[in-house]
Scaffold this active site. Sequence first.
Site, PDB file in Angstrom:
ATOM      1  N   HIS A  81       0.843  -1.194   0.000  1.00 48.55           N
ATOM      2  CA  HIS A  81       0.000   0.000   0.000  1.00 48.55           C
ATOM      3  C   HIS A  81       0.879   1.245   0.000  1.00 48.55           C
ATOM      4  CE1 HIS A  81       0.958   0.524   4.248  1.00 48.55           C
ATOM      5  NE2 HIS A  81       0.665  -0.737   4.430  1.00 48.55           N
TER       6      HIS A  81
HETATM    7  P1  TYD Z   1      -1.488  -2.545   7.460  1.00 54.46           P
HETATM    8  O1  TYD Z   1      -1.060  -1.132   7.579  1.00 54.46           O
HETATM    9  O2  TYD Z   1      -2.141  -2.948   6.170  1.00 54.46           O
HETATM   10  O3  TYD Z   1      -0.271  -3.513   7.743  1.00 54.46           O
HETATM   11  P2  TYD Z   1       1.105  -3.746   6.944  1.00 54.46           P
HETATM   12  O4  TYD Z   1       1.367  -2.564   6.105  1.00 54.46           O
HETATM   13  O5  TYD Z   1       2.122  -3.918   8.003  1.00 54.46           O
HETATM   14  O6  TYD Z   1       0.990  -4.993   6.159  1.00 54.46           O
HETATM   15  O7  TYD Z   1      -2.441  -2.872   8.684  1.00 54.46           O
HETATM   16  C1  TYD Z   1      -2.909  -4.187   8.937  1.00 54.46           C
HETATM   17  C2  TYD Z   1      -4.156  -4.086   9.794  1.00 54.46           C
HETATM   18  O8  TYD Z   1      -3.876  -3.507  11.064  1.00 54.46           O
HETATM   19  C3  TYD Z   1      -5.259  -3.244   9.180  1.00 54.46           C
HETATM   20  O9  TYD Z   1      -6.497  -3.887   9.419  1.00 54.46           O
HETATM   21  C4  TYD Z   1      -5.233  -1.955   9.942  1.00 54.46           C
HETATM   22  C5  TYD Z   1      -4.661  -2.339  11.285  1.00 54.46           C
HETATM   23  N1  TYD Z   1      -3.803  -1.287  11.873  1.00 54.46           N
HETATM   24  C6  TYD Z   1      -4.273  -0.561  12.951  1.00 54.46           C
HETATM   25  O10 TYD Z   1      -5.390  -0.768  13.448  1.00 54.46           O
HETATM   26  N2  TYD Z   1      -3.448   0.394  13.496  1.00 54.46           N
HETATM   27  C7  TYD Z   1      -2.214   0.653  13.004  1.00 54.46           C
HETATM   28  O11 TYD Z   1      -1.487   1.549  13.517  1.00 54.46           O
HETATM   29  C8  TYD Z   1      -1.763  -0.091  11.854  1.00 54.46           C
HETATM   30  C9  TYD Z   1      -0.418   0.167  11.241  1.00 54.46           C
HETATM   31  C10 TYD Z   1      -2.598  -1.053  11.330  1.00 54.46           C
END
Ligand code: TYD
Length: 164
Positions: A81
């Site tokens: 993303h």
């Molecule tokens: P995501 O940012 O997509 O993770 P990564 O980039 O590490 O693969 O987030 C994964 C899930 O966690 C998504 O459902 C949102 C949640 N999340 C939070 O609730 N708070 C946060 O600070 C972060 C980074 C993610």
Amino acid sequence: MEKPSSSSLRQGSFAIPFEEQGQRDRSEFMSLTECRIIDLPKISDPRGNLTFIEGGRHVPFEIKRVYYLYDVPGGAERGGHAHKSLHQLIIALSGSFDVILDDGTQKKRFHLNRSYYGMYVCPMIWRELDNFSSASVCMVLASNLYDEADYYRDYGAFVQAQNL
Ligand code: TYD
């Protein structure tokens, strides 16, 4: 116990002074050339090394949130993303992993394997994380609270927004 010598104290730095950030054009924050490894301070000590991060000094944004990835299974990929306005610093607190950054034009892979290096990622950069070693910990400092509306989760939509 011996005190760490002054020569063992490495001062972290980043290329663009914090106070100059506001004077720069928004588009400058959207290019891969803006992303870089920040060398954090390291105090070497026979009892164990120490690294610290001070707001406004070692990181080119105000730190509002910290999160970390751990227990990442072998072969897993994270990220996938981009963020509209979030600045981040990604640190391999333990172990190692790769960070692949893409500004829609250029793509670059970085290997993070030291807890005194931080990968600064500016807004509007598509990122993927892979090649996690076992027991690795990825800590992320972020410039804002979690906000799903700040994400581009679709690569096509991200590239389209980059070209606006
Ligand atoms: P995501 O940012 O997509 O993770 P990564 O980039 O590490 O693969 O987030 C994964 C899930 O966690 C998504 O459902 C949102 C949640 N999340 C939070 O609730 N708070 C946060 O600070 C972060 C980074 C993610």
